[in-house]
Each structure stands twice: as structure tokens, then as C-alpha cells.
Design a protein around this motif. Structure first.
Motif, short mmCIF file in Angstrom:
data_model
loop_
_atom_site.label_atom_id
_atom_site.label_comp_id
_atom_site.label_asym_id
_atom_site.label_seq_id
_atom_site.Cartn_x
_atom_site.Cartn_y
_atom_site.Cartn_z
N SER A 283 36.60 51.43 30.70
CA SER A 283 35.41 52.21 31.03
C SER A 283 35.01 53.10 29.87
CB SER A 283 35.67 53.07 32.26
OG SER A 283 36.52 54.15 31.95
N PRO A 290 40.00 54.34 38.76
CA PRO A 290 40.04 52.92 39.17
C PRO A 290 40.30 52.73 40.66
CG PRO A 290 42.05 53.52 38.01
CD PRO A 290 41.11 54.68 37.88
N THR A 292 38.59 54.19 42.95
CA THR A 292 37.31 54.25 43.66
C THR A 292 36.13 53.74 42.86
OG1 THR A 292 36.98 56.53 42.87
CG2 THR A 292 38.08 56.25 45.01
N ASP A 293 36.21 53.76 41.54
CA ASP A 293 35.05 53.45 40.70
C ASP A 293 35.00 51.99 40.29
OD1 ASP A 293 34.63 56.12 40.91
OD2 ASP A 293 35.29 56.62 38.87
N SER A 294 33.79 51.52 39.98
CA SER A 294 33.57 50.15 39.52
C SER A 294 32.99 50.15 38.12
CB SER A 294 32.60 49.41 40.47
OG SER A 294 33.12 49.35 41.78
N THR A 296 30.41 47.96 35.36
CA THR A 296 29.28 47.03 35.35
C THR A 296 29.55 45.93 34.35
OG1 THR A 296 27.76 48.83 35.93
CG2 THR A 296 26.80 46.82 35.01
N ALA A 302 28.88 44.40 39.74
CA ALA A 302 29.89 45.46 39.78
C ALA A 302 31.29 44.83 39.86
CB ALA A 302 29.66 46.38 40.96
N LYS A 304 35.46 45.85 40.31
CA LYS A 304 36.44 46.88 40.65
C LYS A 304 37.84 46.30 40.51
CE LYS A 304 37.49 50.30 44.28
NZ LYS A 304 38.89 49.99 44.54
N SER A 306 41.69 45.59 41.10
CA SER A 306 42.63 45.62 42.23
C SER A 306 43.87 46.36 41.78
CB SER A 306 43.01 44.20 42.65
OG SER A 306 41.88 43.47 43.05
#
Length: 577
Positions: A283, A290, A292-294, A296, A302, A304, A306
Motif C-alpha cells: 500500500s 490489512p 480491514t482495508d483494501s 485498488t 478492490a 483485500k 486474506s
């Protein structure tokens, strides 16, 4: 089993249930000369672990969380002993991570009961006979705490409630849960970028078509040993990281004290688990969570991560790598080998024996001579302040050159170093009298100068001197009067013939300033072995005021002999002679 090592990372071996203690280089001399090694009996803090780590939480998050609870001084004079069902859910390497970072809270060492996962690790690293012997000892009731054991302090941690934690900058005990870290960054007004260091996340990133934000900061991976480096390469972990923008560096341990990693005291370093740091790499933002956030993707979709998965141990065991890096297991002594140092060497120097402060010129007999206070130092000076990263490390074998560093006060500017005879230095010690950086006062001459300049002036006119220092301190002159000492530093002072005294009342720190003259009162009785002898320090102020402050010390009867002889080596030599 007790293991001593000349590095603060020695407690790493606690991950195998050992009592592994880091000591100063001078303490290693004890082992080599057959001299008994002493340690003031530490208290024991029990860390009761319940529950299971899950999701993104790792053993690194456990010790980061604990560092936030204890602070950098909370483990001083203590052994951290982990117990409870949560211990047995951890990998051996995870336990080693926890034990390794116990040094960051000042702990003497950290240890765990023997577990089946330690057995598996020993076998995977070619030490099957050791595993069998450990199993036998454990079956006889050893290698774990006695039933009904009582601890000096107990800390409860439920691993099921633990979330990833990020510590820093500049100190390992500023702990922030990842759920609050983004807000923390904004509140501080910091740039939302970071500097870094796991194969499952790298593979996820490759499948998704994303790479590390190398245009912002490099993605750096530092294996902890040659064995780890070689195993990563064999199992395809290294290329998996490199394919998404990582650079695998030489084996190392990193810390986040100022100047530790790159010599720049302004670099902001944070401590976090490898999984969290790896996720952040993609990011490019410190505030990325990581959980909660995604991200691009180039396609606009999007993505995310695991929660990463992995194995405790490589499925095919470890590989040794370049075996020439390893020492012989039982090297034969070679007493006929001569140690030859070039007379003009700038890196090595023959160490001349230190002279005793209790010489014939000392009219005070068994008391220290009158000592001029060079400076009252503000703030803490830990190992990582004294031995920060940078070019000065090359002079550790040359007392004259390293003295130019005036070890206890230096931060290094590595950028300015080229091929100068000695590195350019940036001294960041704060003089508590006025708050100036790198300024000391020569009250006898009514002048001021840099700390090294004034110290050299004292030495030139044979003026014995002392320091008044703040918390968590080490290194010195004839006497150090401190609010508190770091354990290894305090021992090193004793070995060098320096008397470390603790303020009985920390408020007395503010009553003593540069140019004051200190005299010990009661040291003679202590040296003679008088019971309950106390050491007071008589303070002769520049303005004519005279008063006494109470102090305490941790000198044993043998350590007092080191003081009298001028150093531990002097005493050992006299005994062997």
C-alpha cells in the motif's frame, strides 16, 4: 542450562527453553579465565498466556504488546518467564522472537517451559539427540516451572484478544494497536509512508498483479541467520519476495532506537510483525490496516489480503547454507599463536592496563579522590544510543580512537563519512543545565566547549571527574551517579574500575551540576566489608554550599576488588600471577 553470550540478542535462545543471558564483553573474560560469573539475583515476572493467536496476530505482536505494558525499563532486574496453555500453541521460532525482544524492556532474559514444538525444531535442525535428552529431562519433571511456583509479578495476556501492534518510532515501547495506528499517524502529523521487511502475502500479491511501492521506500528483507537465508532460497521464498519488489539483505537483527539502522537520528523506524509490514509494503502507507482495508488493482477492482498462513517448520527441514561461516564446534587451543598489531593501525590498539584510582597520590585512602562533575546529562542513554549504527563501530578495538566518540554521548551522521581519519560526529547529549546539546562547562577556567573538548581538558590537567546522569545509563569515568543503570552497562562499568552509584532519592539528581566536586564517604567501610555500610556522596558546590546525598550500589565483595585494582582484568591478572 545457563548460556552466556556477548550480545543483547543472546536471549533469543530462550525460545528453546534455555536461560540465555546477554553479557558485556568483559564478562566473557570471566568464562575464559575460569573466574566465577556473578549476577544479582533477579526477580521473576510470570507472563500467563491463555487463548490462541488468530488471523493476523503473531508472536511478534505479543512481545510488542508486552513492551507497551512494561516500557523499556519494566523488565530491568527481572527474568520474564512465560507459562500457561498459550505457550504450547506457539512455534519454537515464535518463542525465540518473543525472547529476543525481551531485551527491549530491559529484561535479564526470557524463558519458556519445554514444549513439543521445541522437540520438532531440534530435530529439524539436526539435533535429534538433544531433543531426546530434553524429552527425558522433561519426563523427570525438569524444564518447566515447579508446581505452585510463586512469581514476583504476574501479567495476564489472552492471545485470543491480541491484535497486530506497531511500536515506535525511536523507542520499542510506544505500542499502538493497528486499529488505532492510522489515527495515531494523523494526530502526529507524520508522512504516511514507511520503511520495511513473507511468502504467503507475496504470492497473494503476485496473483493479484500488485508489487511493492518501491518508488516510495524499498522493501527490504533481513534473514536472521545464514541457515534461514539458505532455507528461504532453497524453498523459493526468496524469489517469491523478489518477484514482488523485495530485496533480500545480509543476515541481521534490526532495532528502532535512533540511528540504530542507518546512522540518521531523524529516521523514523517502527517495529511490527513481518506480515503486517509486508502488507503495508504493497500500500505504501503506514495507515494501511490489512485486517480491514483494501487495495485498488490496476484493473480498478478492490483487493483485500486474506490472513496469511504458513508452516511452523520447513517441510524438508533446514539447510545449513554456507558452512564456512560457522565456527568449529570444538576448536583446539593454539597458545603459540602471536597476536600482531601494526603500530599505525587505526582499528586495533594494544590495551594498556587501567590505573587504580586508589594510588599513593590519593590522600583520601580507600575513598575515591575528589571528582569534578563534567556534566549533568538529561535523558536515557541505552546500548543503542552508545553503539548506534555507523562508521564508529570499526574503532571498537582502538581505545584512543573510540574515545574521540566519547561513547555515552554520540549519535552518528553516517552520510558525512567518506575517508576521513575519523568520522564526522553529531553529539546529541543534552546538558541538563540550560538544555544545550553537546555543550559542557569548564568552571575552573570559566570556559565552555564541546563535551570531548572539556573532557580532554580535564584529562590534560589530571583532573579526576564524574558524571551525574539520568535513567537507564552506562559508560563512564571514575564515578557515575545515576537515577538508574542498564544492567549490562552497570557491569561493564564495574569491570572497568568505575564506581556506579544509584541515587537513593532521584530528586537529588537536580541538586548537582557541572564544576561541583564530589567525595565518597563510607566507601572505605564498604571495601573493608563492614556490614550495612552505606556510601554517601559529599557535594561541594561552586557557591560554597556543602551537603551530602545518599546513594546505593550493587557491588559484591569481588567486584569491590575490581574497583581497587583499577579493573577486573587487573585483579584477574594479579590472582593468576
Amino acid at each position: 542450562m545457563l548460556m552466556l553470550g556477548t550480545d543483547s540478542h543472546t536471549p533469543n535462545a530462550g525460545g528453546l527453553g534455555m536461560l540465555a543471558i546477554g553479557v558485556g564483553g568483559a564478562d566473557a573474560v570471566d568464562a575464559m579465565t575460569g573466574t566465577p560469573w556473578e549476577l544479582k539475583a533477579p526477580q521473576v515476572t510470570g507472563i500467563h498466556l491463555s487463548g490462541h493467536l488468530s488471523g493476523w496476530a503473531t508472536p511478534k505482536d505479543l512481545i510488542l504488546h508486552l513492551a507497551g505494558k512494561l516500557t523499556v525499563r519494566g523488565g530491568t532486574g527481572r527474568i520474564l518467564e512465560y507459562f500457561g496453555p498459550g505457550v504450547f500453541n506457539q512455534s519454537c521460532t515464535g518463542l525465540a522472537t518473543i525472547a529476543n525482544m525481551g531485551a527491549e524492556v530491559g529484561a535479564t532474559t526470557s524463558t519458556f517451559p519445554y514444549t513439543p514444538r521445541m522437540n520438532a525444531y531440534l530435530k529439524a535442525t539436526g539435533r535429534g539427540p538433544v531433543a531426546a535428552a530434553a524429552d527425558e529431562a522433561a519426563a523427570r519433571g525438569f524444564l518447566s516451572a515447579d508446581p505452585g511456583v510463586e512469581y514476583d509479578q504476574v501479567i495476564e495476556i489472552n492471545l485470543s484478544e491480541l491484535e497486530p501492534t506497531i511500536n515506535g518510532p525511536f523507542t520499542p515501547d510506544l505500542a499502538t494497536p493497528i486499529s488505532k495506528f492510522g489515527t495515531f499517524i494523523k494526530e502526529q502529523g507524520w508522512k504516511d509512508e514507511f520503511s520495511t521487511r513473507v511468502a504467503d502475502l507475496a504470492r497473494q500479491a503476485k496473483v493479484a498483479g500488485i508489487v511493492a511501492k518501491q518508488n516510495q521506500v524499498p522493501f527490504l528483507c533481513t534473514p536472521g541467520s545464514e541457515q534461514i537465508r539458505a532455507t528461504m532460497e532453497r524453498d523459493g521464498v526468496t524469489p517469491a519476495l523478489e518477484e514482488v519488489g523485495a530485496t533480500v539483505l545480509a543476515n541481521a537483527f534490526n532495532r528502532n532506537f535512533k540511528s540504530r539502522n542507518d546512522g540518521n537520528r531523524l529516521t523514523m523506524n517502527f517495529l511490527a510483525s513481518p506480515t503486517i509490514v509486508t502488507a503495508m509494503t504493497f500500500s505504501g502507507k503506514l495507515s494501511f490496516n490489512p485486517l480491514t482495508d483494501s487495495l485498488t488493482l490496476p484493473s480498478g477492482e478492490a483487493f483485500k489480503f486474506s490472513p496469511p498462513t504458513g508452516q511452523d517448520l520447513p517441510s524438508t527441514g533446514f539447510t545449513a547454507g554456507e558452512t564456512s561461516y560457522y565456527p568449529q564446534p570444538t576448536p583446539e587451543p593454539q597458545p603459540n599463536v602471536q597476536v600482531v598489531i601494526k603500530p599505525d593501525s587505526q582499528r586495533l590498539e594494544i590495551l594498556e592496563p587501567f590505573t587504580s584510582h586508589f594510588g599513593p597520590s590519593n590522600e583520601r585512602g580507600l575513598e575515591l579522590p575528589s571528582l569534578k562533575v563534567l556534566m549533568r546529562v538529561r535523558g536515557k542513554c541505552t546500548t543503542d544510543h552508545i553503539s548506534a549504527a555507523g562508521p564508529w563501530l570499526k574503532y571498537k578495538g582502538h581505545l584512543t580512537n573510540i574515545s574521540e566518540n566519547l561513547c555515552m554521548f554520540i549519535q552518528l551522521d553516517v552520510v558525512t563519512f567518506t575517508y576521513l581519519p575519523l568520522p564526522t560526529i553529531v553529539i546529541t547529549a543534552v546538558n541538563d543545565e540550560g538544555g544545550d546539546v553537546n555543550k559542557a562547562f569548564d568552571r575552573d577556567q570559566n570556559t565552555s566547549g564541546t563535551i570531548p573538548e572539556v573532557a580532554k581538558a580535564f584529562k590534560a590537567r589530571q583532573q579526576p571527574w564524574a558524571l551525574v546522569v539520568d535513567e537507564n545509563y552506562g559508560e563512564g569515568c571514575a564515578l557515575i551517579l545515576a537515577r538508574s543503570f542498564a544492567r549490562i552497562h552497570e557491569t561493564n562499568l564495574k569491570k572497568q574500575g568505575v564506581l556506579p552509584l544509584w541515587f537513593a532519592d532521584k530528586a537529588d539528581y537536580d541538586r548537582i551540576g557541572s564544576g561541583d566536586v564530589l567525595e565518597t564517604i563510607g566507601l572505605a567501610e564498604t571495601i573493608r566489608g563492614a556490614p550495612n555500610a552505606s556510601i554517601k556522596v559529599k557535594v561541594n558546590k561552586l557557591n560554597g554550599e556543602v551537603f551530602e546525598v545518599s546513594t546505593k550500589h550493587t557491588m559484591s565483595s569481588d567486584q569491590l576488588k575490581w574497583l581497587m585494582a583499577g579493573s577486573a582484568l587487573n585483579h584477574i591478572r594479579s590472582q593468576m600471577a
